[in-house]
Motif scaffolding. Sequence first.
Motif, mmCIF file in Angstrom:
data_model
loop_
_atom_site.group_PDB
_atom_site.id
_atom_site.type_symbol
_atom_site.label_atom_id
_atom_site.label_comp_id
_atom_site.label_asym_id
_atom_site.label_seq_id
_atom_site.Cartn_x
_atom_site.Cartn_y
_atom_site.Cartn_z
ATOM 1 N N HIS A 32 9.331 2.029 4.745
ATOM 2 C CA HIS A 32 7.905 2.091 4.478
ATOM 3 C C HIS A 32 7.121 1.355 5.563
ATOM 4 N N ARG A 36 3.554 8.099 -5.662
ATOM 5 C CA ARG A 36 4.982 8.374 -5.665
ATOM 6 C C ARG A 36 5.770 7.151 -5.153
ATOM 7 N N PHE A 37 5.214 6.514 -4.118
ATOM 8 C CA PHE A 37 5.846 5.324 -3.583
ATOM 9 C C PHE A 37 5.921 4.226 -4.653
ATOM 10 N N TYR A 65 0.844 -1.192 0.000
ATOM 11 C CA TYR A 65 0.000 0.000 0.000
ATOM 12 C C TYR A 65 0.872 1.231 0.000
ATOM 13 N N GLY A 66 0.519 2.198 -0.789
ATOM 14 C CA GLY A 66 1.296 3.425 -0.752
ATOM 15 C C GLY A 66 0.811 4.396 -1.795
ATOM 16 N N SER A 67 1.403 5.577 -1.764
ATOM 17 C CA SER A 67 0.996 6.625 -2.698
ATOM 18 C C SER A 67 1.529 6.301 -4.091
ATOM 19 N N VAL A 106 9.398 13.053 3.261
ATOM 20 C CA VAL A 106 8.361 12.294 2.553
ATOM 21 C C VAL A 106 7.525 11.397 3.471
#
Lengths: 324, 417
Positions: B387, B21-22, B17-19, B238
């Motif tokens: 993360h 950008r990630f 899971y992440g944005s 970030v």
Amino acid sequence: MNDPGPTPATARSLEEVYRPITRRTFLKGAAASLVGMTGLMAALRPLLELERGEITVDELLQRHYRELTPQELERILRALEEKTAREYGVRPHIRDIRPQPGVEFAYALNLTRCIGCRKCAHACLRENNQSRETPDDIEMSYIRVLELQKGAINLETSNLYYDPERVPQPDKYYMPVQCQQCRQSPCTKVCPVQATWQEADGIVVVDYNWCIGCRYCMAACPYDARRFNYKKPTLPPEAVNPNQSYLSNRIRPKGVVEKCTFCLHRTREGRYPACLEVCPTGARVFGNLLDPDSEISYVLRNKRVYILKEEVGTLPRFYYFFEK
Amino acid sequence: MKEYLVFLYRVARLSFYGSARFYAWMGFLTVLVLLGLHAWARQFVEGLQVTGLTNQVSWGAYIANFTFLVGVAAAAVMLVIPAYVYRQEHMHEVVVFGELMAIAVIVMCLCFVMVDLGHPERFHHMIPPFGIFNFPGSILSWDVIVLNGYLLLNLHIAGYLLYCRYRGRKPARPFYIPFVFISIAWAISIHTVTAFLYVGLAGRSYWHHPLVPSRFLASAFVAGPALMILTFQIIRRVTEYFIGDKPLYTLRMIMTVAMIINMFLLGCELFTEFYFPTQHAAAAQYLYFGLHGHRGLVPWIWTAIALDTVGLLLLITPASRRIGWLNLACVTCFMGIWIEKGMGLIVPGFVPTPLGQVVEYLPTWNETLVCVGIWALGALLYSWMLHVAVPIMNGSLRARPADAASLPGDAASVAAA
């Protein structure tokens, strides 16, 4: 904290972690895994080009030479013969030849007589089943003949790639260097897996089926005497010397280190090394140190002997001497 | 036990899971890793002929990167010592990130050794009872022990502290404090043993030198903190985790002292080599000025010296109290040391050869791709660990999410750990 922009793990995505997987997430995950697997397979594609028999279960499970029973060794020798026949078109006779009791080999080289013809280096390539098609292949020879300026023994100004019309040149002399079969051998000391060791007759050997190819021994050698098989040897069938032994001149696989073995497949049966046999000036003397009547013992007792890099403390079994 | 499995499950879920950008960053790194893997697979099939290595220069970019990175991994100790020995509270904010970095970097080191092997599939020859481990004779066998030991120590310490934090309980000191102190000595040992790999070779006068281990440690304690200062700023930018300036300035001080020592030792080395040059100075001659017309490393080493000098000047002057200049100093020091300790240390060990030949070495494209792949793998691993670790550290990933709100989300409670 300074930047309120999007974050890798937002509170919203964190909440997802506690929830059961939805169908949508599952499908997305499956699709992503598929892409990932495809990428992985594409990356590993070159492995498909591995030759058949390059990596065999038998070889992966094979134990160190010194731990093998005679039966196991016999089976391995036959398998190696089979492999060579398949890959090089000639069936060699590969033997396991052990040291003779009461023998310690040593070599002496007469620097006054050597004319720098490099016949020894080429005989070595042929005897030891090395490829010899390109200049890079010639570099694999266990013998490096240095051209030195008269007036000093200065390796720093030596020339390996001399190429005059005739040898010897009047202002030069020549020094062939090969494995010095040291009593205090740095190469065997540093090997992390004991793939190289000194035999009872003083010869330093390599188990090519055990070497992992880290090349630490090459870094350790003060004589630049070890070679690495950056590629698989290339030999046409007529170039193969079929008289082979496990610890010396059998055709090496790529990725392992090799070196001069004083032609143990010859010398342990009472013959001379190939480099000595071919020398046109008789500059080379080889024999049993433990036999006081041998020629080598005579040379060491009576001549002006020079030891290469004596200050490193390796105690070589290879000597240089001067005499008309 | 069940709790731990749930933890692992959540960590696995969170990893994906992440944005956007990630995803973009991790995707980019994955592509680089796959490119490197592809290059390595080619090398595995065709042999090391696809590298620029020769019989004369038999170690190159792989071992150079390995040597440099062992130092970076060892430098985690520069967070651990202030945090645990001097009990500086502000260092506890970041100490876990240093340990995680050490884990990622040690994995890179192990990869660099593996890709250097001619027969990686025979690696088990080193592991008894399948193989023979030449211990204590071979320094390489020592290195295998200390590197893997360091990896395990850091995995245990970081893993344990993070898991306790996730469970919201206080870590039990006997479970980690002894390991923390072992890891301090162990960190020094990994870089000392790596230096002994070279120092132990009497036939290579450029390496056979008692100053090498000290210089290794000094330069490591520059390069490591430099990387940490840069990455900690990225973390605070970030992610939702607060890192103050204080840890950065503590690291700056460590870097400054280490850099002064490093440059002093370099001066000693240069004096010894060049005041009255012997035949043993030929390698240094080749490195700094070229030998018999071969000048392959000369531009590199002077670039490194220039970068080091700029870094040193920035560090010892008040300029680097400003974050911008400090960052510049970190970049120049990191690059400078990467060059001088990588290629600048490994290649001249082989040039000239023990028989006086000069054969130059240049990495091939394939070799470079493998290196890039391993660096990307390290970045990928570290990004992934951050993360997962950051939400645990700031309290948003918890065993019982209901508790999350009631617990302070900042670093203060981490410091208690």
